[in-house]
Motif scaffolding. Sequence first.
Motif, PDB file in Angstrom:
ATOM      1  N   ASP A  79      25.918  23.647  60.469  1.00  0.00           N
ATOM      2  CA  ASP A  79      25.494  23.946  59.090  1.00  0.00           C
ATOM      3  C   ASP A  79      24.021  23.665  58.859  1.00  0.00           C
ATOM      4  O   ASP A  79      23.619  23.204  57.784  1.00  0.00           O
ATOM      5  CB  ASP A  79      26.336  23.151  58.081  1.00  0.00           C
ATOM      6  CG  ASP A  79      27.807  23.494  58.176  1.00  0.00           C
ATOM      7  OD1 ASP A  79      28.120  24.662  58.477  1.00  0.00           O
ATOM      8  OD2 ASP A  79      28.646  22.596  57.970  1.00  0.00           O
ATOM      9  N   GLY A  80      23.200  23.905  59.867  1.00  0.00           N
ATOM     10  CA  GLY A  80      21.764  23.786  59.691  1.00  0.00           C
ATOM     11  C   GLY A  80      21.219  22.374  59.684  1.00  0.00           C
ATOM     12  O   GLY A  80      20.018  22.182  59.446  1.00  0.00           O
ATOM     13  N   GLU A  81      22.036  21.355  59.937  1.00  0.00           N
ATOM     14  CA  GLU A  81      21.517  19.985  59.931  1.00  0.00           C
ATOM     15  C   GLU A  81      20.654  19.754  61.169  1.00  0.00           C
ATOM     16  O   GLU A  81      20.805  20.420  62.195  1.00  0.00           O
ATOM     17  CB  GLU A  81      22.656  18.977  59.898  1.00  0.00           C
ATOM     18  CG  GLU A  81      23.527  18.955  61.136  1.00  0.00           C
ATOM     19  CD  GLU A  81      24.683  17.975  61.026  1.00  0.00           C
ATOM     20  OE1 GLU A  81      24.572  17.037  60.220  1.00  0.00           O
ATOM     21  OE2 GLU A  81      25.680  18.153  61.737  1.00  0.00           O
ATOM     22  N   THR A  82      19.776  18.793  61.085  1.00  0.00           N
ATOM     23  CA  THR A  82      18.896  18.480  62.204  1.00  0.00           C
ATOM     24  C   THR A  82      19.651  17.694  63.262  1.00  0.00           C
ATOM     25  O   THR A  82      20.711  17.113  62.995  1.00  0.00           O
ATOM     26  CB  THR A  82      17.689  17.660  61.738  1.00  0.00           C
ATOM     27  OG1 THR A  82      18.157  16.389  61.253  1.00  0.00           O
ATOM     28  CG2 THR A  82      16.923  18.393  60.636  1.00  0.00           C
ATOM     29  N   VAL A  83      19.076  17.667  64.451  1.00  0.00           N
ATOM     30  CA  VAL A  83      19.686  16.890  65.532  1.00  0.00           C
ATOM     31  C   VAL A  83      19.746  15.413  65.154  1.00  0.00           C
ATOM     32  O   VAL A  83      20.744  14.730  65.386  1.00  0.00           O
ATOM     33  CB  VAL A  83      18.900  17.097  66.843  1.00  0.00           C
ATOM     34  CG1 VAL A  83      19.350  16.101  67.901  1.00  0.00           C
ATOM     35  CG2 VAL A  83      19.067  18.517  67.349  1.00  0.00           C
ATOM     36  N   ALA A  84      18.666  14.899  64.557  1.00  0.00           N
ATOM     37  CA  ALA A  84      18.644  13.487  64.166  1.00  0.00           C
ATOM     38  C   ALA A  84      19.744  13.174  63.157  1.00  0.00           C
ATOM     39  O   ALA A  84      20.426  12.151  63.250  1.00  0.00           O
ATOM     40  CB  ALA A  84      17.270  13.133  63.587  1.00  0.00           C
ATOM     41  N   ALA A  85      19.922  14.077  62.187  1.00  0.00           N
ATOM     42  CA  ALA A  85      20.970  13.854  61.192  1.00  0.00           C
ATOM     43  C   ALA A  85      22.350  13.906  61.826  1.00  0.00           C
ATOM     44  O   ALA A  85      23.251  13.140  61.469  1.00  0.00           O
ATOM     45  CB  ALA A  85      20.859  14.897  60.081  1.00  0.00           C
ATOM     46  N   ALA A  86      22.514  14.805  62.801  1.00  0.00           N
ATOM     47  CA  ALA A  86      23.810  14.908  63.477  1.00  0.00           C
ATOM     48  C   ALA A  86      24.130  13.636  64.247  1.00  0.00           C
ATOM     49  O   ALA A  86      25.265  13.145  64.236  1.00  0.00           O
ATOM     50  CB  ALA A  86      23.812  16.114  64.413  1.00  0.00           C
ATOM     51  N   LEU A  87      23.100  13.076  64.911  1.00  0.00           N
ATOM     52  CA  LEU A  87      23.320  11.842  65.670  1.00  0.00           C
ATOM     53  C   LEU A  87      23.672  10.687  64.738  1.00  0.00           C
ATOM     54  O   LEU A  87      24.536   9.871  65.045  1.00  0.00           O
ATOM     55  CB  LEU A  87      22.078  11.503  66.496  1.00  0.00           C
ATOM     56  CG  LEU A  87      21.763  12.467  67.648  1.00  0.00           C
ATOM     57  CD1 LEU A  87      20.456  12.069  68.323  1.00  0.00           C
ATOM     58  CD2 LEU A  87      22.901  12.486  68.650  1.00  0.00           C
ATOM     59  N   ALA A  88      22.999  10.625  63.604  1.00  0.00           N
ATOM     60  CA  ALA A  88      23.308   9.571  62.639  1.00  0.00           C
ATOM     61  C   ALA A  88      24.716   9.722  62.106  1.00  0.00           C
ATOM     62  O   ALA A  88      25.459   8.752  61.964  1.00  0.00           O
ATOM     63  CB  ALA A  88      22.287   9.598  61.492  1.00  0.00           C
ATOM     64  N   SER A  89      25.103  10.961  61.808  1.00  0.00           N
ATOM     65  CA  SER A  89      26.460  11.218  61.322  1.00  0.00           C
ATOM     66  C   SER A  89      27.496  10.878  62.382  1.00  0.00           C
ATOM     67  O   SER A  89      28.536  10.291  62.088  1.00  0.00           O
ATOM     68  CB  SER A  89      26.595  12.687  60.915  1.00  0.00           C
ATOM     69  OG  SER A  89      27.919  12.995  60.529  1.00  0.00           O
ATOM     70  N   ALA A  90      27.203  11.232  63.635  1.00  0.00           N
ATOM     71  CA  ALA A  90      28.134  10.924  64.718  1.00  0.00           C
ATOM     72  C   ALA A  90      28.264   9.426  64.922  1.00  0.00           C
ATOM     73  O   ALA A  90      29.348   8.920  65.212  1.00  0.00           O
ATOM     74  CB  ALA A  90      27.671  11.589  66.009  1.00  0.00           C
ATOM     75  N   SER A  91      27.162   8.695  64.739  1.00  0.00           N
ATOM     76  CA  SER A  91      27.215   7.249  64.869  1.00  0.00           C
ATOM     77  C   SER A  91      28.139   6.647  63.822  1.00  0.00           C
ATOM     78  O   SER A  91      28.893   5.720  64.086  1.00  0.00           O
ATOM     79  CB  SER A  91      25.814   6.655  64.724  1.00  0.00           C
ATOM     80  OG  SER A  91      24.962   7.138  65.739  1.00  0.00           O
ATOM     81  N   ALA A  92      28.082   7.198  62.612  1.00  0.00           N
ATOM     82  CA  ALA A  92      28.958   6.709  61.547  1.00  0.00           C
ATOM     83  C   ALA A  92      30.416   7.002  61.843  1.00  0.00           C
ATOM     84  O   ALA A  92      31.316   6.271  61.418  1.00  0.00           O
ATOM     85  CB  ALA A  92      28.548   7.342  60.219  1.00  0.00           C
ATOM     86  N   GLN A  93      30.666   8.089  62.613  1.00  0.00           N
ATOM     87  CA  GLN A  93      32.040   8.452  62.953  1.00  0.00           C
ATOM     88  C   GLN A  93      32.549   7.718  64.186  1.00  0.00           C
ATOM     89  O   GLN A  93      33.726   7.802  64.520  1.00  0.00           O
ATOM     90  CB  GLN A  93      32.134   9.958  63.244  1.00  0.00           C
ATOM     91  CG  GLN A  93      31.756  10.847  62.088  1.00  0.00           C
ATOM     92  CD  GLN A  93      31.802  12.314  62.493  1.00  0.00           C
ATOM     93  OE1 GLN A  93      32.774  12.774  63.089  1.00  0.00           O
ATOM     94  NE2 GLN A  93      30.749  13.045  62.190  1.00  0.00           N
ATOM     95  N   ALA A  94      31.668   6.986  64.881  1.00  0.00           N
ATOM     96  CA  ALA A  94      32.033   6.406  66.171  1.00  0.00           C
ATOM     97  C   ALA A  94      33.283   5.535  66.131  1.00  0.00           C
ATOM     98  O   ALA A  94      34.155   5.667  66.988  1.00  0.00           O
ATOM     99  CB  ALA A  94      30.859   5.612  66.734  1.00  0.00           C
ATOM    100  N   PRO A  95      33.457   4.609  65.163  1.00  0.00           N
ATOM    101  CA  PRO A  95      34.667   3.793  65.189  1.00  0.00           C
ATOM    102  C   PRO A  95      35.931   4.627  65.095  1.00  0.00           C
ATOM    103  O   PRO A  95      36.890   4.391  65.805  1.00  0.00           O
ATOM    104  CB  PRO A  95      34.493   2.880  63.973  1.00  0.00           C
ATOM    105  CG  PRO A  95      33.010   2.840  63.734  1.00  0.00           C
ATOM    106  CD  PRO A  95      32.514   4.204  64.119  1.00  0.00           C
ATOM    107  N   GLN A  96      35.944   5.637  64.202  1.00  0.00           N
ATOM    108  CA  GLN A  96      37.125   6.470  64.082  1.00  0.00           C
ATOM    109  C   GLN A  96      37.331   7.312  65.327  1.00  0.00           C
ATOM    110  O   GLN A  96      38.445   7.524  65.766  1.00  0.00           O
ATOM    111  CB  GLN A  96      37.006   7.387  62.864  1.00  0.00           C
ATOM    112  CG  GLN A  96      37.037   6.665  61.529  1.00  0.00           C
ATOM    113  CD  GLN A  96      35.720   6.020  61.177  1.00  0.00           C
ATOM    114  OE1 GLN A  96      34.716   6.255  61.838  1.00  0.00           O
ATOM    115  NE2 GLN A  96      35.726   5.192  60.138  1.00  0.00           N
ATOM    116  N   ALA A  97      36.258   7.814  65.919  1.00  0.00           N
ATOM    117  CA  ALA A  97      36.382   8.694  67.073  1.00  0.00           C
ATOM    118  C   ALA A  97      36.958   7.975  68.271  1.00  0.00           C
ATOM    119  O   ALA A  97      37.670   8.548  69.072  1.00  0.00           O
ATOM    120  CB  ALA A  97      35.005   9.278  67.436  1.00  0.00           C
ATOM    121  N   THR A  98      36.664   6.662  68.397  1.00  0.00           N
ATOM    122  CA  THR A  98      37.146   5.948  69.569  1.00  0.00           C
ATOM    123  C   THR A  98      38.486   5.294  69.342  1.00  0.00           C
ATOM    124  O   THR A  98      39.172   4.951  70.281  1.00  0.00           O
ATOM    125  CB  THR A  98      36.136   4.864  69.972  1.00  0.00           C
ATOM    126  OG1 THR A  98      35.939   3.995  68.864  1.00  0.00           O
ATOM    127  CG2 THR A  98      34.820   5.486  70.377  1.00  0.00           C
TER     128      THR A  98
END
Length: 430
Positions: A79-98
Amino acid sequence: MALVIRMPEVLTGATEAALQSWLVAVGDTIAIGQPIAEVETEKATVEYEAEAAGTVAELLIETGVQVEVGTPIAVLATDGETVAAALASASAQAPQATAAPVASRPTEQADAPVVAAPVPTPAPLPAAAPMPVPAAASAPASPASGARLFMSPLVRRLAAERGLDLTDVTGSGPGGRIVRRDLDAMSAAAATARPTTTAVATAGAGFTDTPHTGMRRAIARRLVESKTTIPHFYLVADCRVEALLELRKAVNENISTKISVNDFVVKAVAAAFRDVPDANAIWTDEGTRRFDDVDIAIAVAIEGGLVTPVVRGVNRRSLGDVSESIRELAERGRAGRLRQDEIEGGSFSVSNLGMYGTQEFSAIINPPHSGILAVGAARKMPIVVDDELQIGTVMTVTLSADHRVLDGALAAQWLAAFVARIENPVSILV
């Protein structure tokens, strides 16, 4: 919002898979359906296609690493987000993802807390660093050294099966993690050293153990399952093939890509199902499943085992088209490039060992198929025609049938229809 891409269940029932290679790099823009990675399973190497469009923000798994299905392997900016924003968002999802993969297998990992899934902190992750680690679990500390070993549950299980001591092993994976290739290297070294030791202990009784590959284990498991759960019975027939060989010669004189005897056999199998449609069925727990089209699996020998790619709709396709499909599937099978949909499905298999000079053999049914036709070599032999002895060219075939689906009379009708098609090969072409 960032999308965490997980290791897919590329083959039905698979619980683990290895990332053989990435087909994209960080920063690449990908489209839905674009192949992004090659994933290796017990059966084959298949291409994994993107299920969403976006920009690759991070690749979380190195090539050669085996992980459980559902483990995060990449981060995609959408959805047009930047790579940096995606990494930050993924970091926030890390506990749930693992957390999800661990919760699904509490018994197996009870003694090995997952290294990833740390308590999140306000500081952003510059490169989604914690994300790769769900593939690994921390083993209990070694009593001898007190050091902690890092490996996945799969690696721990394989090490136990092979009797390997990993105490002093430095893994080649990220952060010194022990991965499957480390076990394979240890097993190969042990197999090389073992014959010398054995020869000293017992003169003249040397041997070499070759560790089982995933494919070899899968073949063993499936064939044992087949022979112990499917009631096989066997029917044998001799086919006169002089007319078929003459027709094949005439066809090949007018085309550049040659048609094989096996191509005629596969088409004759489909024609026989058209003659006896009740035989085109498989057994399921709910009932007998009958098919409208004829999808036939072809046994292809590859290094270390075999694969059975499926040719679809053989009953509706020309001989040349079927021949080209078989050739192309066989080539990609030997190269480990088959897709998931190309090795699943079908109701029947063909295994041809005639090119090796084998005259007759019985094959084991490939579940969930209801039958497999074992094809021997065409050979000259004495035959009796109208009470006179002649020399004819004969090909022996053996039908292995699942008695849950095919009764003796039905299987005999199908085999008779196949022989009739082979001995009147022009009927195969119409």
